[in-house]
Design an enzyme around this catalytic site. Structure first.
Site, short mmCIF file in Angstrom:
data_model
loop_
_atom_site.label_atom_id
_atom_site.label_comp_id
_atom_site.label_asym_id
_atom_site.label_seq_id
_atom_site.Cartn_x
_atom_site.Cartn_y
_atom_site.Cartn_z
N GLY A 9 -28.69 134.38 32.19
CA GLY A 9 -27.27 134.56 31.88
C GLY A 9 -26.94 133.74 30.65
O GLY A 9 -27.77 133.56 29.75
N ASP A 32 -35.29 137.35 35.25
CA ASP A 32 -33.97 137.40 35.88
C ASP A 32 -34.01 138.44 37.00
O ASP A 32 -34.83 139.37 36.96
CB ASP A 32 -32.89 137.78 34.85
N ARG A 85 -16.56 125.05 47.85
CA ARG A 85 -17.72 124.57 47.08
C ARG A 85 -18.99 124.57 47.92
O ARG A 85 -20.07 124.86 47.42
CB ARG A 85 -17.43 123.14 46.58
N ASN A 92 -26.16 129.32 46.42
CA ASN A 92 -27.06 128.95 45.31
C ASN A 92 -28.37 128.36 45.83
O ASN A 92 -29.43 128.56 45.21
CB ASN A 92 -26.36 127.98 44.36
N ALA A 115 -30.89 123.65 35.65
CA ALA A 115 -29.67 123.74 34.84
C ALA A 115 -28.50 124.34 35.61
O ALA A 115 -27.40 124.46 35.09
CB ALA A 115 -29.95 124.58 33.59
N ASN A 117 -25.44 124.63 38.20
CA ASN A 117 -24.44 123.73 38.80
C ASN A 117 -24.16 124.06 40.26
O ASN A 117 -24.36 125.20 40.65
CB ASN A 117 -23.14 123.84 38.00
N ASP A 145 -23.06 115.28 28.50
CA ASP A 145 -21.94 114.32 28.57
C ASP A 145 -22.25 113.12 27.66
O ASP A 145 -21.38 112.62 26.95
CB ASP A 145 -21.72 113.85 30.01
N ARG A 148 -21.80 114.11 24.06
CA ARG A 148 -20.37 114.15 23.72
C ARG A 148 -19.81 112.73 23.56
O ARG A 148 -19.03 112.46 22.65
CB ARG A 148 -19.59 114.88 24.83
N HIS A 165 -25.82 104.03 20.78
CA HIS A 165 -26.69 104.03 21.95
C HIS A 165 -25.83 103.76 23.16
O HIS A 165 -25.43 102.62 23.43
CB HIS A 165 -27.80 102.99 21.79
N HIS A 172 -23.08 114.81 37.02
CA HIS A 172 -22.64 115.68 35.94
C HIS A 172 -21.39 116.38 36.48
O HIS A 172 -21.45 117.45 37.06
CB HIS A 172 -23.73 116.70 35.59
#
Ligand code: ADP
Length: 310
Positions: A9, A32, A85, A92, A115, A117, A145, A148, A165, A172
């Site tokens: 995806g 996939d 959730r 999942n 990868a 979530n 994160d 960023r 650093h 996450h």
């Protein structure tokens, strides 16, 4: 070196595209549940390679992952209206049972790079389902994160993010922890550096930067529904660290026996990443508030992962 991607995806395909442009690996195999999607993504990405690299990109079945050094798992299902959730998580986990069984049969020596979530809980699930040593099941964790965070700090200080650093650790997600106490600019503690160049990192600025890091994904989701380019490049960077045996220190996720008193927990800490997977984990010097925040973050993740039965 062959790299597999299961789940093509937005995130899986962005990882393939980033690897193709960055020249990571020599062959990328896309798998996939929708073979038509994997085929289309492989063709689209392979049309970019003449501009960048000689990497072969093609769609395949699990058997084609044979000999892969790393397999990225980005397969997953999205939330149904009204679904909580935990219910989403269980669906999942069911996807992971099927995916990991296919991957392990074809590529038992591969390092798994997770990868999907919620990242930390899915990394925990992948390690338990695969039975692989924890150091061979790596979650992308807070790599993005952290990127960023460094970028915002670089902007504030007017220096290159590569000279910053600093790490975001823990989940996450919303409970992630931006670590200030051991952050450095060059080799100078970051708060002192900021003071010396007249761009102080006062409390309000620190809160704003940490909040911007935390909210970044939400802002992107509001605008385009999901995020994929940033994490795609982050995944390519982790794969490169593995196959080139870079021994880069990256904030990635792994299952540990215990962190801050929370047992059987997957979360992000600075870890040395190389050909064997995670070679070592570092616990940075944290102040009391950061330590409490990391413990809280571990508790949030464990609140979900401990409800799964393996
Ligand atoms: P993201 O934005 O996280 O990449 P997507 O929904 O775009 O999410 O992609 C998830 C991908 O995972 C889809 O292409 C879907 O077909 C794939 N997928 C879901 N279940 C399985 C499965 N059991 N095996 C392989 N791929 C799967």
């Amino acid at each position: 070196m062959k790299i597999g991607i299961v789940g093509t995806g937005m995130v899986g395909s962005a990882a393939g595209y980033a690897m193709a442009l960055m020249g990571v690996g020599t062959e990328i195999v896309l798998v996939d549940a929708s073979h038509a999607l994997a085929l289309a993504q492989a063709q689209d990405i392979s049309h970019a390679t003449p501009f960048a690299s000689t990497i072969g990109v093609h769609a395949g079945e699990y058997a084609d992952l044979d000999g892969a050094a790393v397999v990225i798992i980005a397969a997953g299902v999205s939330q149904k209206p009204g679904e909580d959730r935990l219910a989403l998580l269980e669906r999942n986990v069911a996807v992971f049972r099927s995916v990991i069984s296919g991957v392990m049969k074809a590529a038992p020596d591969a390092i798994l790079l997770i990868a999907t979530n919620p990242l930390d809980v899915m990394t925990f699930a992948a390690q338990r389902i695969s039975g692989l040593p924890p150091e061979r099941v790596i979650g992308s964790g807070t790599i993005l994160d952290t990127a960023r965070f460094r970028s915002l700090l670089g902007d504030h200080l007017g220096i290159a993010p590569s000279s910053v650093h600093a790490y975001v650790l823990g989940e996450h997600g919303d409970s992630e922890v931006a670590v200030w106490s051991s952050a450095m600019a060059g080799s100078v503690p970051i708060v002192s550096f900021a003071q010396q160049i007249g761009r102080p990192l006062d409390e309000a600025t620190r809160v704003r930067i940490a909040e911007e890091v935390r909210r970044a994904a939400y802002t992107i989701i509001e605008g385009k529904g999901a995020t994929w380019y940033g994490i795609g490049a982050g995944l390519a960077c982790i794969v490169r660290a593995i196959i080139d045996d870079e021994r880069a220190v990256l904030s990635v996720c792994q299952v540990s026996d215990e962190i801050e008193g929370v047992r059987d927990i997957a979360l992000s800490l600075p870890r040395i990443v190389g050909r064997e997977g995670i070679i070592a984990t570092l616990m940075p010097d944290l102040d009391q508030a950061e330590r409490a925040a990391l413990k809280h973050s571990a508790g949030v993740i464990s609140g979900f992962s401990s409800k799964l039965s393996f």
